[in-house]
Design a protein around this motif. Structure first.
Motif, short mmCIF file in Angstrom:
data_model
loop_
_atom_site.label_atom_id
_atom_site.label_comp_id
_atom_site.label_asym_id
_atom_site.label_seq_id
_atom_site.Cartn_x
_atom_site.Cartn_y
_atom_site.Cartn_z
N GLY A 43 0.82 -1.21 0.00
CA GLY A 43 0.00 0.00 0.00
C GLY A 43 0.85 1.26 0.00
N LYS A 44 1.89 1.28 0.82
CA LYS A 44 2.78 2.44 0.87
C LYS A 44 3.46 2.66 -0.49
CE LYS A 44 4.03 2.38 5.81
NZ LYS A 44 3.13 1.30 6.29
N ALA A 45 3.93 1.56 -1.09
CA ALA A 45 4.61 1.68 -2.38
C ALA A 45 3.65 2.14 -3.48
CB ALA A 45 5.25 0.34 -2.75
N LEU A 46 2.42 1.65 -3.44
CA LEU A 46 1.44 2.02 -4.46
C LEU A 46 1.04 3.49 -4.33
CD1 LEU A 46 -0.45 1.37 -6.78
CD2 LEU A 46 -2.12 0.50 -5.10
N VAL A 47 0.77 3.93 -3.13
CA VAL A 47 0.37 5.33 -2.92
C VAL A 47 1.51 6.27 -3.32
CG1 VAL A 47 -0.21 7.05 -1.16
CG2 VAL A 47 -1.35 4.83 -1.17
N LYS A 48 2.73 5.87 -3.07
CA LYS A 48 3.88 6.69 -3.47
C LYS A 48 3.90 6.91 -4.98
CE LYS A 48 8.96 6.82 -3.12
NZ LYS A 48 10.16 6.08 -2.63
N LEU A 49 3.56 5.88 -5.74
CA LEU A 49 3.51 6.00 -7.20
C LEU A 49 2.30 6.81 -7.65
CD1 LEU A 49 4.46 2.35 -8.17
CD2 LEU A 49 5.87 4.38 -8.52
N LEU A 50 1.15 6.53 -7.06
CA LEU A 50 -0.08 7.23 -7.46
C LEU A 50 0.00 8.72 -7.18
CD1 LEU A 50 -2.80 4.70 -6.23
CD2 LEU A 50 -2.06 5.11 -8.59
N ALA A 51 0.76 9.11 -6.15
CA ALA A 51 0.86 10.52 -5.79
C ALA A 51 1.44 11.37 -6.91
CB ALA A 51 1.71 10.67 -4.53
N ASP A 52 2.18 10.75 -7.82
CA ASP A 52 2.77 11.49 -8.93
C ASP A 52 1.93 11.42 -10.20
OD1 ASP A 52 5.03 12.37 -7.53
OD2 ASP A 52 6.09 10.49 -7.89
#
Length: 279
Positions: free
Chosen positions: A120-129
């Motif tokens: 989840g942390k890794a996915l949100v980090k990508l989606l934030a951009d």
């Protein structure tokens, strides 16, 4: 903070569409100076460009633009209008006002990530951009980073099904919580809604088979079950590391979003050009 700036910030945080009206240029006598601003929503006004028929006409135009953008996001471009205060609007000032209308809309792409674990942390980090608004949901407040990007909204709740129910129609949902029971509850609720976009569940094909069997026994239809994506991620992309799984999932979300946008653009193009005629 200036009134109109604060109003736009509050509306953006609440994900409510608005129109910003700016008095761009003036000639002759007008009720306000260039640079005056008015924020218009479907229900309220913030600021002023001088009142009277000028402001009334501006509000009507702004709300027409908001309504058009709700029907067709492609119609959200800026608009400049020149208004004669005397002959056209009957104001005693008698000058000329040029107005700029700009729509400030919530991102049309909404993604909800349920689970603040490693993936989840890794996915949100990508989606934030990416050009989307992320709702990140978990009951464990300590799992969230101290600071989040502006496009990510943290939702700490013991009732994640309520957060799912509050999502707008068309939102994409990715379920990756720490609990298989909670995963099942959220997937069932997402499929039952029927108006969401992507419904993804982290896990293996075996997990999917178990969930599908149980969901079918609880009344979910074949059409509903076909909407469940599990495993998540583009085939052939990624691996077993959290960052690899997240990359494959983000790529799949982006691929589906791009395809949906292209389909919508294709459907709306004839309407914008006045439609086609068949003889």
């Amino acid at each position: 903070m200036t009134g109109w700036v604060a109003a736009l910030a509050e509306l953006a945080a609440a994900e409510r569409p608005a129109a910003l009206v700016t008095l761009l240029r003036v000639a002759g006598s007008t009720p306000r100076e260039p640079g005056a601003k008015l924020v218009v929503t479907a229900e309220a006004l913030h600021g002023t460009i001088g009142g009277g028929h000028l402001e009334l006409t501006a509000v009507e135009t702004a709300r027409e633009l908001l309504a058009a953008a709700a029907r067709d996001p492609g119609a959200a471009g800026p608009l400049v209008r020149e208004l004669q205060l005397g002959p056209t609007l009957g104001q005693c000032c008698g000058g000329v006002a040029t107005l700029l209308f700009e729509l400030v809309l919530p991102p049309p792409w909404q993604v909800a990530v349920f689970g603040a674990g490693h993936v989840g942390k890794a996915l949100v980090k990508l989606l934030a951009d990416l050009p989307c608004r992320v709702s990140w949901v978990d009951a464990r407040e300590g799992e969230f980073p101290a600071a989040l990007p502006a496009s990510v909204r943290r939702v700490v709740t013991d009732a994640p099904e309520d957060a799912l129910a509050a999502l707008p129609a068309g939102a994409d949902v990715v379920v990756m919580t720490h609990s298989h029971a909670l995963d099942f509850q959220l997937v069932e609720a997402a499929l039952r809604r029927g108006d969401l976009g992507y419904v993804g569940l982290i896990g293996s094909r075996t997990k999917r088979a178990r969930f599908v069997s149980r969901l079918a026994s609880r009344g979910r239809t074949e059409a509903e079950l076909a909407r469940l994506t599990c495993p998540i991620g583009l085939p052939g992309v990624g691996g077993k590391l959290p960052a690899e799984i997240a990359l494959a999932a983000a790529a799949q979300l982006l691929q589906r979003r791009t395809a949906a946008a292209a389909c919508l653009e294709s459907e709306q193009a004839p309407a914008r050009s006045g439609g086609s005629h068949q003889g």
